[in-house]
Design an enzyme around this catalytic site. Structure first.
Site, PDB file in Angstrom:
ATOM      1  N   HIS A 131       0.845  -1.195   0.000  1.00 58.77           N
ATOM      2  CA  HIS A 131       0.000   0.000   0.000  1.00 58.77           C
ATOM      3  C   HIS A 131       0.880   1.245   0.000  1.00 58.77           C
ATOM      4  CE1 HIS A 131      -4.201  -1.392   0.761  1.00 58.77           C
ATOM      5  NE2 HIS A 131      -3.537  -2.515   0.915  1.00 58.77           N
ATOM      6  N   LYS A 576     -13.713   4.829   7.001  1.00 56.22           N
ATOM      7  CA  LYS A 576     -14.027   5.873   6.025  1.00 56.22           C
ATOM      8  C   LYS A 576     -15.529   5.912   5.740  1.00 56.22           C
ATOM      9  CE  LYS A 576     -12.836   6.907   1.212  1.00 56.22           C
ATOM     10  NZ  LYS A 576     -13.650   5.990   0.403  1.00 56.22           N
TER      11      LYS A 576
END
Length: 918
Positions: A131, A576
């Site tokens: 990532h 999120k």
């Protein structure tokens, strides 16, 4: 370091840190003066007397290096204090490690056999991911390691003034190299660069860390009066996984060729580890045939190995045998080494090892011959660790997962059906769930693929099938070792999982048995959003009820073991989606319900925790995280992502690597034992309160995100646009390229709020929910406050929220909000943020009874020492963003592009100061 540990270790630790930091910064200041930067040298943080007069690229680079040096000395100080604490109070004084946990378990009345039974099922698997959160180049990390080593030698009191002067000269050279090395990636790093970084840890760090962590277990086990022979027979408690070269969710650069290359590179890397281990073993086997009779079994082993290698002209048998003619044990090991080298250089050779079991058999024979001559010590000290290393890393280093999005899979199947003439019209994607399921179930009764090999059905279909064929080829050659799971991100229904079987069938990855199709690799759902987490137990129940899944679980289970089923839960996207409190509550409930569902099917759950490096992405102290897991959810096996800068922070230096490895396996073992033993001590009345807090915090969080003009505020008040231009990782910041919050990956989402010091994903919504509970249900709030000391989950969540609050800075929030051009939009959102921040801070202080600095002095100290230099960098970044955006708005593309490097240096400098990105 003094012989007698000081009374106040915390104060002593702070002093050690300050002394080391001063020493490093004075050396850096001398380097800058020598390079003609006297003004910059005088304005360095912590030792400088001047105020930076210019905010140019050099300032960002200098402050970034200063923070890197602070990070180095913090790690060193932590390691030194751990040693002093053990000297003063014994090994059990260090919380979260083997000595501490074995003492706790013993005090709970657990016997050696109870602990050992649980340990046989324990296997923790950190999974290295690529990532885009690691902002530093590998060259920079190598320089950090060298500086760390020089600082270790500097503290040696036996060194003469002349030797200390030499060390200081070497230190200055490394600091100059660091100054002259570009810290950022001017071009986006390749997957190959990310893979090589992971291979370094798998080769040069983790084998040694695993060995030392096991030594600590053995010592603690012996100290409790337990039988160490039992421990030596355990399978490895720690193995590794990887996503690098396998994770293709929204990553178009991960092709089938990339996956094939990653598997080959991981295999060669593991063989290098085994070659080194054999060389070390040979060094420790100088037993001479002049002083002990060579056992016939050893002679037979040497003869067998020699016969196997005779046909290989590249192997100098005569040299090996002549050089070691009086040291037969060493000769045998060097012959094994020759077979390992052939596996690397000429894998097709009949003499090369193919499977690690072949090497294990030879090692076992060697161990038997050592016992025959009475050398039990060498077996315990050398052979036992060698076997553990071989079991953990094999010939594969790490298990490579393949991850793809469910929508991509569905499109691939649609293309296959269309090419095979099985669509009457329209699209499979638009079919009802019932119609999709009927087709899938019908097809899963047959081994026949849709198309003949070589026929293209479309981009998505060709991409998935090519990847699966790589896995099938690897299995045919080496078996399942090195192959991880087939992970389906955004799993929304059971059909999203069953589709994978059809795609695997097309590639020849499925097997046909008398009962029907079998998948040799686990198909793993990834539940990421709040809705998916809530639906997860029902999806898993339906999946585990399917005949193909039942057969596959049986086939994947070793003889004598119970089946396991793996589920991945995503901390980043759920946060999120619904905010920190709702996310944590949804994850906690989902794991408990998923555990019950999996157990009801006769399997043990293995949760794969997709955590990042910040609270907003699931981070938190490892042993606290383990204690907070829902009771019954940990049955021994566990996987967790190690992302970006967290890999370097935990494992860059061997001392830290050993500590973090031990923390991980010891806390997992202790939690597993507890989950198997006593009933859950959860407070039933808290569940209702958690549900209310989750709902209210989610509403507050989503109301903020969905308010008119939020995107305008977000894109101007944070450096998200600069991050989208960064070269931090090989992977795009957005899944499909659409400019929306939904399409933005969780990593840049968190990174942008962190850089601008809002830290919003780690706390927003918590204050609203807690204050609403206090107002609407005072008795419920009192119950919550009373339960806080006893509820590990509640304490973990609120402590992590507090960590985000104290890392945020309201003055800097206002400064970044000043970049928002529309003052009405700016004031509206900033006032909402500040009001929520103050409400959350106030009620968290009330719940914890006391100031943060009194309760968590170490974190308070590290935040405080960083704050003033960070302010300099933040104000520099704000000025850069304002200038860069003006150039972009004026279509002055060339001038704007010229500023990108300055912005990236600023981003990296702040990331170094905060010790986190996303």
């Amino acid at each position: 370091m003094s012989e007698t540990p000081p009374q106040n270790l915390r104060t002593h630790g702070f002093q050690l840190l300050e002394d080391d930091l001063r020493y490093l910064m004075e050396a850096f200041s001398a380097v800058l003066k020598q390079l003609g930067e006297p003004e910059l040298a005088s304005s360095l943080p912590w030792i400088g007397t001047g105020v930076p007069q210019q905010t140019n690229r050099s300032l960002g680079q200098a402050y970034s290096i200063a923070f890197q040096m602070l990070n180095v000395v913090e790690e060193r100080a932590a390691s030194q204090i751990r040693r002093l604490r053990e000297k003063k109070s014994g090994p059990e004084a260090e919380k979260g490690l083997w000595a501490d946990y074995l003492k706790q378990l013993r005090e709970l009345g657990l016997k050696e056999s109870d602990i050992l039974a649980a340990m046989k099922d324990v296997c923790v698997e950190p999974v290295l991911t690529a990532h885009p959160t690691e902002a530093k180049r590998e060259t920079v990390r190598e320089l950090h390691r060298e500086i760390y080593s020089l600082m270790n030698r500097h503290e040696n009191p036996a060194y003469t003034p002349r030797e200390q002067a030499r060390l200081q000269s070497q230190l200055r050279t490394q600091l100059e190299n660091l100054w002259r090395t570009g810290e950022i990636h001017v071009t986006r790093p390749s997957i190959e660069a990310e893979l090589q970084n992971a291979l370094y840890y798998l080769r040069d760090v983790f084998p040694e860390a695993l060995a030392r962590a096991h030594t600590h277990l053995r010592e603690a086990w012996q100290a409790n009066g337990y039988n160490t022979a039992e421990i030596d027979e355990l399978p490895p408690l720690l193995r590794f996984g990887s996503w690098i070269g396998g994770d293709r969710d929204g990553h178009p650069f991960v092709t089938a060729d990339v996956t094939r290359h990653a598997l080959v590179a991981l295999r060669k890397n593991a063989l290098r580890v085994q070659r080194r281990a054999l060389e070390s073993l040979a060094f420790h086997l100088p037993l001479s045939s002049l002083f002990q009779v060579t056992p016939p079994l050893l002679t037979e082993l040497i003869t067998t190995l020699t016969t196997q290698l005779k046909a290989e002209p590249s192997v100098d048998l005569a040299y090996i045998l002549e050089r070691n003619k009086e040291e037969p044990w060493r000769a045998a090991v060097y012959l094994m080494r020759a077979k390992v080298l052939l596996a690397v250089e000429k894998p097709s050779s009949p003499a090369a090892y193919v499977q690690p079991q072949e090497l294990r058999a030879d090692i076992d024979t060697l161990a038997q011959t050592l016992l025959e001559v009475g050398d039990k010590a060498v077996v315990e000290e050398q052979i036992v660790p060698f076997r553990r290393n071989l079991n953990a890393f094999g010939f594969h280093s790490a298990a490579l997962d393949v991850r793809q999005n469910s929508a991509f899979h569905e499109k691939a199947l649609d293309q296959l059906l269309r090419a095979a003439g099985l669509l009457e019209g329209g699209s499979f994607i638009d079919w009802s769930i019932e119609k999709k399921r009927a087709l899938i179930d019908r097809e899963l009764t047959s081994p026949r693929p849709f198309l003949a090999p070589g026929i293209s059905a479309g981009h998505e279909a060709d991409t998935v099938i090519a990847c699966h064929r790589v896995l099938a080829d690897h299995r045919a050659q080496f078996g399942n070792a090195g192959l991880g799971s087939l992970i389906v991100s955004m799993t929304r229904c059971v059909e999203d999982l069953l589709v994978v079987f059809l795609l695997a069938r097309e590639a020849g990855l499925m097997q046909w048995s008398e009962e029907g199709l079998v998948c040799p690799l686990p198909v793993v759902p990834l539940f990421e959003t709040m809705g998916d987490l809530e639906a997860g137990p029902g999806i898993v129940d339906a999946f585990l009820s399917h005949p193909v899944v039942k057969r596959s679980l049986t086939a994947q289970t070793s003889q004598g073991s119970s089946p396991v089923f793996q589920v991945m839960v995503g901390y980043s996207d759920s946060n999120k989606d619904c905010g920190i409190v709702a996310s944590q509550c949804a994850l906690h409930r989902a794991q408990r319900e998923l555990s019950d569902t999996i157990h009801s099917h006769g399997a043990r759950p293995i949760f794969f925790h997709g955590r990042g490096g910040t609270v907003g992405r699931g981070a938190g102290p490892t042993h606290w995280f383990m204690e907070a897991l829902p009771h019954g959810s940990l049955s021994g096996g566990m996987r967790m992502t190690e992302q970006g800068e967290t890999i370097a922070q935990k494992y860059a230096h061997i001392g830290s690597a050993v500590y973090n490895a031990e923390l991980l396996i010891a806390s997992t073992t202790a939690a597993t034992v507890r989950h198997r033993g006593a009933e859950s001590c959860a407070h039933p009345e808290l569940e209702v309160l958690f549900d209310k807090l989750a709902a209210d915090s989610r509403d507050a969080y989503r109301a903020f995100l969905h308010a008119p003009d939020f995107i305008k505020f977000y894109r101007q008040a944070t450096p998200i646009d600069a991050l989208e231009n960064s070269r931090i990782g090989s992977r795009p910041a957005r899944r499909t390229g659409q400019a929306s919050i939904d399409d933005l990956r969780a990593i840049p989402w968190v990174f942008s709020w962190t850089q601008s010091r809002f830290y919003l994903p780690g706390w927003f919504g918590a204050g609203s929910a807690l204050n609403k509970l206090k107002k609407d249900d005072p008795k419920g709030f009192e119950t919550l406050a009373t339960a806080l000391p006893e509820s590990a989950f509640l304490r973990y969540v609120l402590t992590n929220i507090e960590s985000s609050l104290v890392s945020a800075n309201t003055d800097l929030m206002r400064a970044y909000a000043g970049l928002v051009e529309d003052t009405v939009v700016r004031d509206r959102f900033l006032n909402m943020i500040l009001a929520e921040y103050e409400a959350t801070r106030s009620i968290i202080d009330e719940l914890f009874h006391g100031t943060f600095a009194d309760r968590r002095p170490r974190l308070a100290y590290t935040l405080n020492i960083r704050e003033e230099p960070l302010k300099v960098l933040h104000h520099q970044q704000i000025a850069l963003l304002r200038e860069w955006r003006a150039l972009v708005a004026a279509d002055k593309t060339e001038a704007a592009d010229a500023m990108v490097t300055d912005l990236l240096i600023s981003i990296n400098a702040i990331a170094s100061g905060l010790r986190t990105t996303g």
